[in-house]
Each structure stands twice: as structure tokens, then as C-alpha cells.
Scaffold this active site. Structure first.
Site, PDB file in Angstrom:
ATOM      1  N   ARG A  17      37.893  40.778  40.957  1.00  0.00           N
ATOM      2  CA  ARG A  17      38.282  39.376  41.190  1.00  0.00           C
ATOM      3  C   ARG A  17      37.723  38.870  42.515  1.00  0.00           C
ATOM      4  O   ARG A  17      37.252  37.735  42.598  1.00  0.00           O
ATOM      5  CB  ARG A  17      39.795  39.217  41.162  1.00  0.00           C
ATOM      6  CG  ARG A  17      40.399  39.395  39.787  1.00  0.00           C
ATOM      7  CD  ARG A  17      41.896  39.321  39.826  1.00  0.00           C
ATOM      8  NE  ARG A  17      42.404  40.365  40.715  1.00  0.00           N
ATOM      9  CZ  ARG A  17      43.595  40.348  41.300  1.00  0.00           C
ATOM     10  NH1 ARG A  17      44.428  39.356  41.105  1.00  0.00           N
ATOM     11  NH2 ARG A  17      43.980  41.344  42.073  1.00  0.00           N
ATOM     12  N   ASN A  35      43.235  38.704  36.461  1.00  0.00           N
ATOM     13  CA  ASN A  35      43.365  39.865  35.593  1.00  0.00           C
ATOM     14  C   ASN A  35      44.189  39.472  34.379  1.00  0.00           C
ATOM     15  O   ASN A  35      45.071  38.610  34.474  1.00  0.00           O
ATOM     16  CB  ASN A  35      44.071  41.010  36.319  1.00  0.00           C
ATOM     17  CG  ASN A  35      43.187  41.685  37.352  1.00  0.00           C
ATOM     18  OD1 ASN A  35      41.972  41.588  37.304  1.00  0.00           O
ATOM     19  ND2 ASN A  35      43.803  42.365  38.284  1.00  0.00           N
TER      20      ASN A  35
END
Length: 93
Positions: A17, A35
Site C-alpha cells: 500500500r 487491503n
């Protein structure tokens, strides 16, 4: 142009990320990354086609320590990108 990506592989717990955030921010794209509960990474992003092409290549490569098995891509309608702001990580603590 507004795109939705699902990235599968070893993409959680490896800084994926943060990697996407850095890449998208440098390309001046708007959107978010998070996520999923299924162990994938989801990205919604808007910007010009050249920048999106660069981000797509970065998603397929991933950061060191990751393994990208598959990138699924969908084009969204332009109105889905209307509320997207500076690129951010969703669900980060």
C-alpha cells in the site's frame, strides 16, 4: 479516466500500500489503496492515461519482497472519480 485494480499475490505485509501511495502521488494521481479481507490489494485511481499506464506497470512489478501473481483491471465511469482527492491509503492505522 478512472480505473479499479485488484492485485493478487504476496501483497499484504510487504509495504505494498505504501509503495502504491508513493507511486501514485509522484504521478499526481487521485484515489485510494487498501487491503481486502481476501488478502488482496484494491486500488481506485483517476488521472491522465500516461500516468495510469505508469501506475499499472508499477502494480505489476510491486515493491521488493512482494510477489504479484495477477492484476485485474476494470474501467469505471468518469463520475466514479468525481469525489476522489489526493491519493491516500484507506484502512491504515
Amino acid at each position: 479516466m478512472v480505473l479499479h485494480f485488484i492485485v493478487r499475490g504476496r501483497v499484504q505485509g510487504v509495504g505494498f500500500r505504501w509503495f502504491v501511495h508513493r507511486e501514485a502521488s509522484e504521478l499526481e494521481l487521485r484515489g485510494w489503496v487498501r487491503n481486502t479481507e481476501d488478502g488482496e490489494v484494491e486500488v481506485v485511481v483517476t488521472g491522465d492515461e500516461a500516468a495510469l499506464t505508469e501506475l499499472r506497470a508499477s502494480l505489476k512489478r510491486g515493491p521488493r519482497g512482494s510477489r504479484v501473481d495477477k492484476v485485474i483491471e476494470h474501467t469505471l465511469v468518469e463520475s466514479e472519480g468525481a469525489d476522489l482527492k489526493a491519493f491516500k491509503i484507506e484502512g491504515a492505522w
